[in-house]
Design a protein around this motif. Structure first.
Motif, PDB file in Angstrom:
ATOM      1  N   ASP A   1       0.832  -1.207   0.000  1.00  0.00           N
ATOM      2  CA  ASP A   1       0.000   0.000   0.000  1.00  0.00           C
ATOM      3  C   ASP A   1       0.865   1.255   0.000  1.00  0.00           C
ATOM      4  N   LEU A   2       1.937   1.231   0.771  1.00  0.00           N
ATOM      5  CA  LEU A   2       2.873   2.348   0.788  1.00  0.00           C
ATOM      6  C   LEU A   2       3.447   2.576  -0.610  1.00  0.00           C
ATOM      7  N   ASP A   3       3.871   1.493  -1.251  1.00  0.00           N
ATOM      8  CA  ASP A   3       4.501   1.604  -2.573  1.00  0.00           C
ATOM      9  C   ASP A   3       3.544   2.157  -3.616  1.00  0.00           C
ATOM     10  N   ILE A   4       2.314   1.646  -3.637  1.00  0.00           N
ATOM     11  CA  ILE A   4       1.389   2.047  -4.693  1.00  0.00           C
ATOM     12  C   ILE A   4       0.957   3.504  -4.521  1.00  0.00           C
ATOM     13  N   MET A   5       0.812   3.961  -3.277  1.00  0.00           N
ATOM     14  CA  MET A   5       0.413   5.352  -3.065  1.00  0.00           C
ATOM     15  C   MET A   5       1.519   6.321  -3.461  1.00  0.00           C
ATOM     16  N   PHE A   6       2.758   6.027  -3.074  1.00  0.00           N
ATOM     17  CA  PHE A   6       3.852   6.908  -3.454  1.00  0.00           C
ATOM     18  C   PHE A   6       4.108   6.859  -4.956  1.00  0.00           C
ATOM     19  N   ALA A   7       4.014   5.658  -5.533  1.00  0.00           N
ATOM     20  CA  ALA A   7       4.278   5.517  -6.970  1.00  0.00           C
ATOM     21  C   ALA A   7       3.241   6.262  -7.800  1.00  0.00           C
ATOM     22  N   THR A   8       1.984   6.207  -7.389  1.00  0.00           N
ATOM     23  CA  THR A   8       0.916   6.860  -8.148  1.00  0.00           C
ATOM     24  C   THR A   8       0.857   8.358  -7.875  1.00  0.00           C
ATOM     25  N   ASN A   9       0.817   8.718  -6.602  1.00  0.00           N
ATOM     26  CA  ASN A   9       0.548  10.100  -6.224  1.00  0.00           C
ATOM     27  C   ASN A   9       1.753  11.021  -6.385  1.00  0.00           C
ATOM     28  N   VAL A  10       2.952  10.468  -6.240  1.00  0.00           N
ATOM     29  CA  VAL A  10       4.163  11.297  -6.285  1.00  0.00           C
ATOM     30  C   VAL A  10       4.996  11.000  -7.535  1.00  0.00           C
TER      31      VAL A  10
ATOM     32  N   ALA B   1       1.275  11.971   3.569  1.00  0.00           N
ATOM     33  CA  ALA B   1       2.671  12.189   3.185  1.00  0.00           C
ATOM     34  C   ALA B   1       2.787  12.401   1.681  1.00  0.00           C
ATOM     35  N   THR B   2       2.048  11.617   0.890  1.00  0.00           N
ATOM     36  CA  THR B   2       2.124  11.786  -0.570  1.00  0.00           C
ATOM     37  C   THR B   2       1.566  13.135  -0.993  1.00  0.00           C
ATOM     38  N   LYS B   3       0.505  13.575  -0.355  1.00  0.00           N
ATOM     39  CA  LYS B   3      -0.083  14.857  -0.747  1.00  0.00           C
ATOM     40  C   LYS B   3       0.718  16.038  -0.193  1.00  0.00           C
ATOM     41  N   HIS B   4       1.404  15.857   0.941  1.00  0.00           N
ATOM     42  CA  HIS B   4       2.366  16.874   1.369  1.00  0.00           C
ATOM     43  C   HIS B   4       3.490  16.980   0.339  1.00  0.00           C
ATOM     44  N   ALA B   5       3.880  15.842  -0.231  1.00  0.00           N
ATOM     45  CA  ALA B   5       4.906  15.855  -1.277  1.00  0.00           C
ATOM     46  C   ALA B   5       4.422  16.612  -2.504  1.00  0.00           C
ATOM     47  N   VAL B   6       3.170  16.397  -2.899  1.00  0.00           N
ATOM     48  CA  VAL B   6       2.603  17.133  -4.036  1.00  0.00           C
ATOM     49  C   VAL B   6       2.622  18.630  -3.756  1.00  0.00           C
TER      50      VAL B   6
END
Length: 258
Positions: free
Chosen positions: A109-118, A160-165
Motif C-alpha cells: 500500500d505504501l509503494d502504490i500510493m507513493f508511486a501513483t501520487n508522487v 505524506a504523498t499529498k504533502h509531497a505534491v
C-alpha cells in the motif's frame, strides 16, 4: 472566443471522478483533450460521448499507468500531430489504499500510493514541461488535497504523498518563475467520488458513511474550479486553492445533520 478554446489539455485519471468531470468541463470550453487512464473502455466511451456533443474538438485517449515511465514516454511520442503541444497538464491521477495506522500499513500500500501520487506526477511533469519551456507557454495544474495541508490518524502515507505534491508544486513554481508557465494546485476537502470506495478497499457502505448527514463536494465542483484556474488571463496564476464543502472546516472537523 474563450481563452481555452482550441487549447490542448492532458488529463490523467480521466476515466472517473474529478478527471472525468474535468474532461467534460474543458470540452464545454472548446478544448482539445488527451484523456489518460488505465481503464481504456471508460475512456473510449467518454471520447465517443464528447465527440458527438462537441464536434469541433479533438479527443485522444491513452492507456496509461502513470507509475510506468516507458508508458508515459510512449504515450507522449504517439500523440497525434495536432495534439503534441500540451497547453494544460492536469495531474489528477491519485489513490489512497486503506485507513490503517502507520504501524500497520502494508508495504504494497505504501509503494502504490507513493508511486501513483508522487512518482507518477513527477514523471509526467518531466515528460511535458520541457516542451512547454521551449514554447514559452503552458500551465501545470496539480490535484492536491487537504491531506497535503494537515495530517490525520489513519492517513499517514496518503497525507505524506499529498504533502509531497504540495512541496513539488511550490518548488516547480519557483523553478519556472522566470518563464510564462503557470503552476497551480487545487486541494479539495470532502469530495464524494469512487476514490473514497478505493480508500475502503471496495467497501462502498463504509465509503458512504463518510458523507452521511452532510453535503460533500462532487467531482463537478472541483472540475469547474480547475477549468476556471486554467482560464485566467496569462498574467494571473492561482497558485494554491483549498476547497471545502460549507460543512467542513478541517480534515476531520465537519458538521453533520442529526
Amino acid at each position: 472566443m474563450g481563452r481555452l478554446q482550441g487549447k490542448t489539455v492532458f488529463i490523467t485519471g480521466s476515466s472517473a471522478g474529478i478527471g472525468e468531470a474535468c474532461a467534460r468541463e474543458f470540452a464545454k470550453e472548446g478544448s482539445n483533450l488527451v484523456l489518460a487512464a488505465r481503464r481504456v473502455d471508460r475512456l473510449e466511451k467518454l471520447k465517443q460521448e464528447l465527440g458527438e456533443r462537441y464536434k469541433d474538438i479533438h479527443v485522444h485517449t491513452v492507456a496509461l499507468d502513470v507509475r510506468d515511465k516507458k508508458q508515459i514516454d510512449d504515450a507522449i511520442k504517439s500523440l497525434p500531430s495536432q495534439l503534441q503541444d500540451i497547453d494544460v497538464l492536469v495531474n489528477n491521477a491519485g489513490m489512497v489504499h486503506g485507513v490503517d495506522p502507520l504501524i500497520e500499513v502494508k508495504e504494497e500500500d505504501l509503494d502504490i500510493m507513493f508511486a501513483t501520487n508522487v512518482k507518477g506526477l513527477v514523471l509526467l511533469t518531466q515528460a511535458i514541461v520541457p516542451r512547454m519551456k521551449e514554447r514559452q507557454t503552458g500551465h501545470v495544474i496539480n490535484l492536491g488535497s487537504v491531506a497535503g495541508k494537515e495530517a490525520y490518524a489513519g492517513g499517514s502515507i496518503y497525507c505524506a504523498t499529498k504533502h509531497a505534491v504540495d512541496a513539488i508544486t511550490k518548488a516547480l513554481m519557483i523553478e519556472l518563475v522566470d518563464t510564462p508557465i503557470r503552476v497551480s494546485q487545487i486541494c479539495p476537502g470532502l469530495v464524494n467520488t469512487e476514490f473514497s470506495t478505493v480508500r475502503f478497499r471496495g467497501d462502498k457502505s463504509k465509503a458512504d458513511d463518510v458523507y452521511k448527514g452532510l453535503q460533500p463536494l462532487v467531482a463537478e465542483d472541483i472540475a469547474e474550479i480547475v477549468v476556471f484556474t486554467a482560464g485566467r488571463p496569462s498574467h494571473v496564476n492561482i497558485a494554491d486553492l483549498l476547497v471545502f464543502p460549507t460543512c467542513q472546516a478541517a480534515s476531520k472537523i465537519v458538521s453533520r445533520n442529526a
